[in-house]
Design a protein around this motif. Structure first.
Motif, PDB file in Angstrom:
ATOM      1  N   ILE A 284     -60.196   4.586  30.797  1.00 15.40           N
ATOM      2  CA  ILE A 284     -59.948   3.263  30.650  1.00 15.40           C
ATOM      3  C   ILE A 284     -60.488   2.532  29.661  1.00 15.40           C
ATOM      4  O   ILE A 284     -61.897   2.581  29.793  1.00 15.40           O
ATOM      5  CB  ILE A 284     -60.085   2.750  32.046  1.00 15.40           C
ATOM      6  CG1 ILE A 284     -59.507   3.424  33.158  1.00 15.40           C
ATOM      7  CG2 ILE A 284     -59.623   1.300  32.355  1.00 15.40           C
ATOM      8  CD1 ILE A 284     -58.272   3.643  33.386  1.00 15.40           C
ATOM      9  N   PRO A 285     -59.828   1.701  28.719  1.00 15.28           N
ATOM     10  CA  PRO A 285     -60.545   0.929  27.892  1.00 15.28           C
ATOM     11  C   PRO A 285     -61.481  -0.075  28.525  1.00 15.28           C
ATOM     12  O   PRO A 285     -61.268  -0.794  29.536  1.00 15.28           O
ATOM     13  CB  PRO A 285     -59.598   0.029  27.119  1.00 15.28           C
ATOM     14  CG  PRO A 285     -58.114   1.171  27.279  1.00 15.28           C
ATOM     15  CD  PRO A 285     -58.421   1.645  28.838  1.00 15.28           C
ATOM     16  N   GLY A 286     -62.752  -0.125  28.169  1.00 11.65           N
ATOM     17  CA  GLY A 286     -63.745  -1.018  28.618  1.00 11.65           C
ATOM     18  C   GLY A 286     -64.562  -0.725  29.683  1.00 11.65           C
ATOM     19  O   GLY A 286     -65.345  -1.454  30.323  1.00 11.65           O
ATOM     20  N   VAL A 287     -63.837   0.573  30.246  1.00  6.13           N
ATOM     21  CA  VAL A 287     -65.016   1.017  31.495  1.00  6.13           C
ATOM     22  C   VAL A 287     -65.473   2.470  31.094  1.00  6.13           C
ATOM     23  O   VAL A 287     -64.921   3.258  30.229  1.00  6.13           O
ATOM     24  CB  VAL A 287     -63.682   1.327  32.519  1.00  6.13           C
ATOM     25  CG1 VAL A 287     -64.392   1.966  33.650  1.00  6.13           C
ATOM     26  CG2 VAL A 287     -62.840   0.163  32.825  1.00  6.13           C
ATOM     27  N   ASP A 288     -66.671   2.345  31.619  1.00  8.12           N
ATOM     28  CA  ASP A 288     -67.702   3.704  31.191  1.00  8.12           C
ATOM     29  C   ASP A 288     -67.259   4.775  31.765  1.00  8.12           C
ATOM     30  O   ASP A 288     -67.416   5.998  31.074  1.00  8.12           O
ATOM     31  CB  ASP A 288     -69.059   3.022  31.661  1.00  8.12           C
ATOM     32  CG  ASP A 288     -69.605   1.819  30.718  1.00  8.12           C
ATOM     33  OD1 ASP A 288     -69.119   1.821  29.613  1.00  8.12           O
ATOM     34  OD2 ASP A 288     -70.753   1.346  31.290  1.00  8.12           O
ATOM     35  N   GLN A 289     -66.658   4.982  32.844  1.00  4.12           N
ATOM     36  CA  GLN A 289     -66.448   6.291  33.612  1.00  4.12           C
ATOM     37  C   GLN A 289     -64.978   6.524  33.610  1.00  4.12           C
ATOM     38  O   GLN A 289     -63.986   5.480  33.467  1.00  4.12           O
ATOM     39  CB  GLN A 289     -67.002   6.054  34.991  1.00  4.12           C
ATOM     40  CG  GLN A 289     -66.338   5.389  35.936  1.00  4.12           C
ATOM     41  CD  GLN A 289     -66.847   5.560  37.156  1.00  4.12           C
ATOM     42  OE1 GLN A 289     -67.677   4.608  37.534  1.00  4.12           O
ATOM     43  NE2 GLN A 289     -66.438   6.379  38.075  1.00  4.12           N
ATOM     44  N   ASN A 290     -64.536   7.656  33.652  1.00  4.47           N
ATOM     45  CA  ASN A 290     -63.048   8.038  33.959  1.00  4.47           C
ATOM     46  C   ASN A 290     -62.762   7.578  35.427  1.00  4.47           C
ATOM     47  O   ASN A 290     -63.698   7.665  36.355  1.00  4.47           O
ATOM     48  CB  ASN A 290     -62.807   9.595  33.986  1.00  4.47           C
ATOM     49  CG  ASN A 290     -62.733  10.086  32.393  1.00  4.47           C
ATOM     50  OD1 ASN A 290     -62.600   9.021  31.522  1.00  4.47           O
ATOM     51  ND2 ASN A 290     -62.794  11.285  32.091  1.00  4.47           N
ATOM     52  N   CYS A 291     -61.506   7.161  35.809  1.00  2.00           N
ATOM     53  CA  CYS A 291     -61.257   6.620  36.774  1.00  2.00           C
ATOM     54  C   CYS A 291     -59.739   6.916  37.432  1.00  2.00           C
ATOM     55  O   CYS A 291     -59.167   7.597  36.791  1.00  2.00           O
ATOM     56  CB  CYS A 291     -61.021   4.794  36.793  1.00  2.00           C
ATOM     57  SG  CYS A 291     -62.509   4.273  36.157  1.00  2.00           S
ATOM     58  N   LEU A 292     -59.710   6.922  38.653  1.00  2.00           N
ATOM     59  CA  LEU A 292     -58.638   7.098  39.575  1.00  2.00           C
ATOM     60  C   LEU A 292     -57.325   6.114  38.810  1.00  2.00           C
ATOM     61  O   LEU A 292     -57.530   4.939  38.745  1.00  2.00           O
ATOM     62  CB  LEU A 292     -58.752   6.779  40.842  1.00  2.00           C
ATOM     63  CG  LEU A 292     -57.409   6.902  41.852  1.00  2.00           C
ATOM     64  CD1 LEU A 292     -56.690   8.179  41.842  1.00  2.00           C
ATOM     65  CD2 LEU A 292     -57.857   6.361  43.182  1.00  2.00           C
ATOM     66  N   MET A 293     -56.280   7.024  38.561  1.00  3.75           N
ATOM     67  CA  MET A 293     -55.339   6.003  37.779  1.00  3.75           C
ATOM     68  C   MET A 293     -53.794   6.536  38.070  1.00  3.75           C
ATOM     69  O   MET A 293     -53.545   7.812  38.364  1.00  3.75           O
ATOM     70  CB  MET A 293     -55.347   6.629  36.267  1.00  3.75           C
ATOM     71  CG  MET A 293     -54.407   5.952  35.317  1.00  3.75           C
ATOM     72  SD  MET A 293     -54.788   4.046  34.957  1.00  3.75           S
ATOM     73  CE  MET A 293     -53.148   3.579  34.323  1.00  3.75           C
ATOM     74  N   LEU A 294     -52.954   5.810  38.612  1.00  4.43           N
ATOM     75  CA  LEU A 294     -51.698   6.011  38.806  1.00  4.43           C
ATOM     76  C   LEU A 294     -50.772   5.828  37.542  1.00  4.43           C
ATOM     77  O   LEU A 294     -50.842   4.599  37.082  1.00  4.43           O
ATOM     78  CB  LEU A 294     -50.975   4.816  39.883  1.00  4.43           C
ATOM     79  CG  LEU A 294     -51.738   4.755  41.107  1.00  4.43           C
ATOM     80  CD1 LEU A 294     -51.179   3.892  42.127  1.00  4.43           C
ATOM     81  CD2 LEU A 294     -51.815   6.234  41.784  1.00  4.43           C
ATOM     82  N   LEU A 295     -50.782   6.769  36.765  1.00  2.70           N
ATOM     83  CA  LEU A 295     -50.214   6.832  35.539  1.00  2.70           C
ATOM     84  C   LEU A 295     -48.570   6.726  35.322  1.00  2.70           C
ATOM     85  O   LEU A 295     -47.884   7.356  35.997  1.00  2.70           O
ATOM     86  CB  LEU A 295     -50.641   8.022  34.508  1.00  2.70           C
ATOM     87  CG  LEU A 295     -50.541   8.204  33.351  1.00  2.70           C
ATOM     88  CD1 LEU A 295     -51.201   7.252  32.479  1.00  2.70           C
ATOM     89  CD2 LEU A 295     -50.905   9.466  32.801  1.00  2.70           C
ATOM     90  N   ASP A 296     -48.409   5.835  34.458  1.00  2.76           N
ATOM     91  CA  ASP A 296     -46.732   5.499  34.530  1.00  2.76           C
ATOM     92  C   ASP A 296     -46.121   6.772  33.601  1.00  2.76           C
ATOM     93  O   ASP A 296     -46.974   7.446  33.153  1.00  2.76           O
ATOM     94  CB  ASP A 296     -46.533   4.139  33.777  1.00  2.76           C
ATOM     95  CG  ASP A 296     -46.693   3.995  32.262  1.00  2.76           C
ATOM     96  OD1 ASP A 296     -47.180   4.955  31.856  1.00  2.76           O
ATOM     97  OD2 ASP A 296     -46.713   2.677  31.942  1.00  2.76           O
ATOM     98  N   GLU A 297     -44.690   6.649  33.918  1.00  7.38           N
ATOM     99  CA  GLU A 297     -44.048   8.011  33.248  1.00  7.38           C
ATOM    100  C   GLU A 297     -44.247   7.917  31.631  1.00  7.38           C
ATOM    101  O   GLU A 297     -44.075   8.986  30.830  1.00  7.38           O
ATOM    102  CB  GLU A 297     -42.714   7.871  33.327  1.00  7.38           C
ATOM    103  CG  GLU A 297     -42.242   8.344  34.892  1.00  7.38           C
ATOM    104  CD  GLU A 297     -42.454   6.961  35.872  1.00  7.38           C
ATOM    105  OE1 GLU A 297     -42.964   5.856  35.302  1.00  7.38           O
ATOM    106  OE2 GLU A 297     -42.421   7.382  37.292  1.00  7.38           O
ATOM    107  N   ASP A 298     -44.472   6.608  30.666  1.00  8.97           N
ATOM    108  CA  ASP A 298     -44.675   6.540  29.553  1.00  8.97           C
ATOM    109  C   ASP A 298     -46.057   6.778  29.216  1.00  8.97           C
ATOM    110  O   ASP A 298     -46.437   7.102  28.023  1.00  8.97           O
ATOM    111  CB  ASP A 298     -44.180   5.278  29.094  1.00  8.97           C
ATOM    112  CG  ASP A 298     -42.903   4.801  28.946  1.00  8.97           C
ATOM    113  OD1 ASP A 298     -42.124   5.702  28.914  1.00  8.97           O
ATOM    114  OD2 ASP A 298     -42.920   3.501  29.334  1.00  8.97           O
TER     115      ASP A 298
END
Length: 365
Positions: A284-298
């Motif tokens: 995530i831009p601006g966040v230090d760690q990888n995060c849980l994401m609901l990723l859109d189709e694009d």
């Protein structure tokens, strides 16, 4: 520090991250881990450390992963984090005389621990050089009772029967051939992809089904190739790499005070993967760690859930994805914030028609 002191401290460090039986503690204390990284390893900071370098043994006897092979800066073989190895080995419930199939030889260290517990091990690795080095390291360490084969992990070890199966590489599902080689009542301990990570499952069943599992622990493994990671109808999207996502903005403020710890966040993450097919992880831009994401189709937006419960969203439909994320948070709270170990999993046969795999398909608490 003497070798005895170093190994005693190593066992205690592992014990802080995993329950250890007396037998497994003795195995960690006696099997020389340095024999399995004789060509050196890459640490978490990208530095390559070799025998004789300052701090080599201190790094070896630490509860940390040691990357032993890299291809274009991508790790493709390693010695796993010892506390994770301990959790998986304890989940196997190995007894002396048992026959164990290991998929993914790595350095050979995991098989050495199993053999020290009295198991007879056949370890299979698709990389010829990795298999050869593991076999050589086992000989150097004086470990008997392990055979290392170069071969296709999907096939297992044709012509053999096993009491246990352990997999040390991330997979999308289980090969039916492992289950056909597993004796009735046996268990397979396998890191299976779920929402961009590889939670470890303890799986029971037959090649023809039914196949069920319980969740052992969170983990992240290097992914296998071929049919073991083939696309299937229950799969989550691949993680979003740095640069893929557009800027996200805060849609909902923090929900948890204090923020969820590492294990609590993984519990939420697992539930999100059960309830939403677009759950994965993202840089995530601006966040230090990888995060849980609901990723859109694009793959450019969606909604991120941070450890404090804040929701960031962006892309074409930020409100839709933020609402989905909020629903997950509310549902997890209403369920009593279940730990991932509370989930029971039913698997279904899916994947490639000519090389199917058993994949997680239904969950219950």
């Amino acid at each position: 520090m003497t070798d005895t002191d170093r190994r005693a401290a190593y066992v205690e460090e592992i014990r802080r991250g995993a329950p250890l039986s007396d037998e497994l503690a003795r195995a960690f204390a006696t099997v020389p881990r340095e024999a399995f990284v004789g060509r050196g390893f890459q640490d978490r900071h990208g530095r390559w450390t070799k025998p004789g370098d300052p701090g080599f043994l201190d790094a070896v006897y630490r509860d940390d992963v040691l990357v032993t092979k890299v291809d274009h800066r991508v790790p493709i073989s390693s010695s796993s984090q010892p506390s994770l190895m301990a959790i998986m080995i304890e989940a196997l419930e190995v007894e002396p005389g048992m026959r164990v199939l290991e998929i993914g030889a790595g350095t050979g260290y995991n098989a050495a621990l199993l053999a020290t517990l009295g198991a007879s091990v056949i370890s299979v690795d698709v990389q010829a050089d990795v298999a050869a080095r593991a076999a050589s390291a086992l000989t150097e360490a004086g470990i008997t009772g392990v055979r290392v084969d170069h071969g296709d992990g999907y096939a297992g070890a044709p012509g053999h029967r096993f009491d246990r199966v352990i997999v040390t590489v991330g997979v999308g599902g289980l090969s039916p051939r492992w289950l056909s080689q597993l004796d009735p009542g046996g268990v397979a301990v396998v890191p299976v992809e779920h929402a961009g990570t590889h939670p470890v499952l303890a799986v029971r069943g037959t090649a023809d089904g039914p196949v069920t599992a319980s969740v052992v622990c969170p983990s992240g493994f290097m992914s296998a190739s071929g049919p073991l990671t083939a696309a299937h109808q229950f799969a989550h999207p691949a993680p979003a790499a740095p640069g893929e996502l557009a800027a996200l903005r805060e849609e909902k403020g923090p929900r948890f005070d204090p923020p969820l710890g590492a294990l609590g966040y993984r519990d939420l993450w697992y539930a999100a993967g059960v309830w939403h097919r677009r759950a994965t992880h993202a840089a995530i831009p601006g966040v230090d760690q990888n995060c849980l994401m609901l990723l859109d189709e694009d793959r450019t937006g969606g909604a991120a859930i941070l450890p404090d419960g804040a929701i960031l969203s962006g892309g074409a439909e930020p409100e839709r994805w933020a609402n989905d994320a909020l629903d997950i948070l509310k549902r997890w709270d209403a369920a009593g914030r279940p730990p991932m170990r509370a989930w029971q999993v039913t698997l279904a046969l899916n994947g490639l028609p000519d090389a199917p795999i058993w994949v997680p398909a239904n969950w219950s608490l």
